[in-house]
Write a protein that holds these residues in place. Sequence first.
Motif, PDB file in Angstrom:
ATOM      1  N   ASN A 275      -1.881   2.873  -4.055  1.00  0.00           N
ATOM      2  CA  ASN A 275      -0.859   3.484  -3.210  1.00  0.00           C
ATOM      3  C   ASN A 275      -1.569   4.394  -2.210  1.00  0.00           C
ATOM      4  O   ASN A 275      -1.888   5.545  -2.505  1.00  0.00           O
ATOM      5  CB  ASN A 275       0.093   4.285  -4.111  1.00  0.00           C
ATOM      6  CG  ASN A 275       1.251   4.876  -3.353  1.00  0.00           C
ATOM      7  OD1 ASN A 275       1.257   4.919  -2.123  1.00  0.00           O
ATOM      8  ND2 ASN A 275       2.236   5.351  -4.092  1.00  0.00           N
TER       9      ASN A 275
ATOM     10  N   LYS B 293      -0.693   5.888   0.462  1.00  0.00           N
ATOM     11  CA  LYS B 293       0.024   7.107   0.885  1.00  0.00           C
ATOM     12  C   LYS B 293      -0.078   8.225  -0.152  1.00  0.00           C
ATOM     13  O   LYS B 293       0.128   9.381   0.136  1.00  0.00           O
ATOM     14  CB  LYS B 293       1.506   6.785   1.121  1.00  0.00           C
ATOM     15  CG  LYS B 293       1.762   6.029   2.407  1.00  0.00           C
ATOM     16  CD  LYS B 293       2.795   6.745   3.269  1.00  0.00           C
ATOM     17  CE  LYS B 293       2.845   6.185   4.660  1.00  0.00           C
ATOM     18  NZ  LYS B 293       3.869   5.185   4.841  1.00  0.00           N
ATOM     19  N   GLU B 294      -0.337   7.856  -1.402  1.00  0.00           N
ATOM     20  CA  GLU B 294      -0.411   8.902  -2.437  1.00  0.00           C
ATOM     21  C   GLU B 294      -1.789   8.912  -3.091  1.00  0.00           C
ATOM     22  O   GLU B 294      -1.935   8.811  -4.307  1.00  0.00           O
ATOM     23  CB  GLU B 294       0.726   8.721  -3.452  1.00  0.00           C
ATOM     24  CG  GLU B 294       2.066   9.065  -2.818  1.00  0.00           C
ATOM     25  CD  GLU B 294       3.252   8.927  -3.762  1.00  0.00           C
ATOM     26  OE1 GLU B 294       3.068   8.993  -4.987  1.00  0.00           O
ATOM     27  OE2 GLU B 294       4.360   8.762  -3.233  1.00  0.00           O
TER      28      GLU B 294
ATOM     29  N   THR C 206       0.828  -1.213   0.000  1.00  0.00           N
ATOM     30  CA  THR C 206       0.000   0.000   0.000  1.00  0.00           C
ATOM     31  C   THR C 206       0.858   1.258   0.000  1.00  0.00           C
ATOM     32  O   THR C 206       0.353   2.369  -0.030  1.00  0.00           O
ATOM     33  CB  THR C 206      -0.903   0.027   1.253  1.00  0.00           C
ATOM     34  OG1 THR C 206      -0.056  -0.112   2.404  1.00  0.00           O
ATOM     35  CG2 THR C 206      -1.912  -1.105   1.244  1.00  0.00           C
ATOM     36  N   SER C 207       2.183   1.077   0.085  1.00  0.00           N
ATOM     37  CA  SER C 207       3.114   2.214   0.035  1.00  0.00           C
ATOM     38  C   SER C 207       4.477   1.634  -0.341  1.00  0.00           C
ATOM     39  O   SER C 207       4.664   0.406  -0.309  1.00  0.00           O
ATOM     40  CB  SER C 207       3.217   2.890   1.404  1.00  0.00           C
ATOM     41  OG  SER C 207       3.798   1.985   2.336  1.00  0.00           O
TER      42      SER C 207
ATOM     43  N   ASP D 182       7.158   1.818   1.411  1.00  0.00           N
ATOM     44  CA  ASP D 182       7.714   1.161   2.608  1.00  0.00           C
ATOM     45  C   ASP D 182       7.074  -0.209   2.838  1.00  0.00           C
ATOM     46  O   ASP D 182       7.740  -1.149   3.263  1.00  0.00           O
ATOM     47  CB  ASP D 182       7.500   2.040   3.854  1.00  0.00           C
ATOM     48  CG  ASP D 182       8.482   3.201   3.861  1.00  0.00           C
ATOM     49  OD1 ASP D 182       9.490   3.116   3.125  1.00  0.00           O
ATOM     50  OD2 ASP D 182       8.231   4.192   4.585  1.00  0.00           O
ATOM     51  N   ASP D 183       5.787  -0.284   2.576  1.00  0.00           N
ATOM     52  CA  ASP D 183       5.074  -1.551   2.739  1.00  0.00           C
ATOM     53  C   ASP D 183       5.643  -2.600   1.760  1.00  0.00           C
ATOM     54  O   ASP D 183       5.922  -3.731   2.136  1.00  0.00           O
ATOM     55  CB  ASP D 183       3.583  -1.285   2.460  1.00  0.00           C
ATOM     56  CG  ASP D 183       2.688  -2.427   2.905  1.00  0.00           C
ATOM     57  OD1 ASP D 183       3.026  -3.098   3.891  1.00  0.00           O
ATOM     58  OD2 ASP D 183       1.646  -2.639   2.252  1.00  0.00           O
TER      59      ASP D 183
END
Length: 309
Positions: A138, A140-141, A109-110, A112-113
């Motif tokens: 995504n 986060k975005e 989902t990001s 980092d994920d």
Amino acid sequence: MSSASSYVDLSISIGKIFLKNPVMLASGTAGFGFEFAEIFDISQIGGIATKTITSEPREGNPPPRIFETPSGMINSIGLANPGIDKFMEEIAPRLKNLPTRIILSVGGTSIDDFKYIVETVSEISSVDAIELNLSCPNVKEGGIHFGRSAETISRLLSELRLITEKPLWAKLSPQVTDIVELGTAAADSGADAIVVINTLPAMAIDIETKKPRLGAITGGLSGNAIHPVAVSMIYALHSAVDIPIIGVGGISSTEDAIELMLAGATALQIGSSAFADTNLPLKIIDGIGKYCRRQRFSSAREIVGAVEI
Ligand SMILES: Cc1cc2nc3c(=O)[nH]c(=O)nc-3n(C[C@H](O)[C@H](O)[C@H](O)COP(=O)(O)O)c2cc1C
């Protein structure tokens, strides 16, 4: 038995991975491999792309999750999976004895994920390559799919390249304006292969109840209807990138498989059509050999990109 003169070499290489033939099963349609191993001899096929694993468990979308259309199926499975912890504990050890190449599909989902999950699954020695499902939103975005932005694909691949030695296959969404821009971004940022295509957005309505056919309202179209889209995207990518392309999308016959290879696919993944006919992958492997003999090709590699324009 074939004579020595009619021997056809079906093996292919995707970067440093060797496949005994170009035919694999597509992500989400063959579980984690061992489910299929009970149905047919998976040592005969080139490999299996597992269903997508995410860091958190996902229940998936409300039923119904599958609707058959006259030319393919619409699914809204919603990436149902047990999550990385349970996967590492209970499923990863079972991949060890599978007699075929295992391509582990992951979603995030990001960035980092994705990094967390790629780092975790890189420890599994029986995983031959990691397939990045770039159709994931995504979060986060703003929820835009990773696969829709060349800049995000570049950042994601560049960061993942630093944390794993495993081959990274970027599975692109066809839901984009310019597939070449996104494929080039993946290739230039360290992807070892491009996998195209994932499903196309779709919806069906029951005209009597006036309700959507799927619990999630919309879903992804796969099967025969999307095959020509896959041919054109593979053809466009083939002249633009110099990493192997894995062709997926509506393969339901040897002819479909060969078409994707002529357009530029080095290897193939079969999804929906293997539900209806579990022997289809084996029939297609046989069919590719026969096609090569008919065309006087000594190896399946000679088909790749051989379309005459
Ligand atoms: C029921 C179903 C589940 C799927 N699940 C995934 C998945 O978890 N991850 C993924 O990357 N693609 C998934 N896909 C997409 C397939 O891997 C493939 O890209 C698509 O279906 C096109 O191939 P096909 O026409 O041969 O089915 C799924 C497709 C179907 C039909």
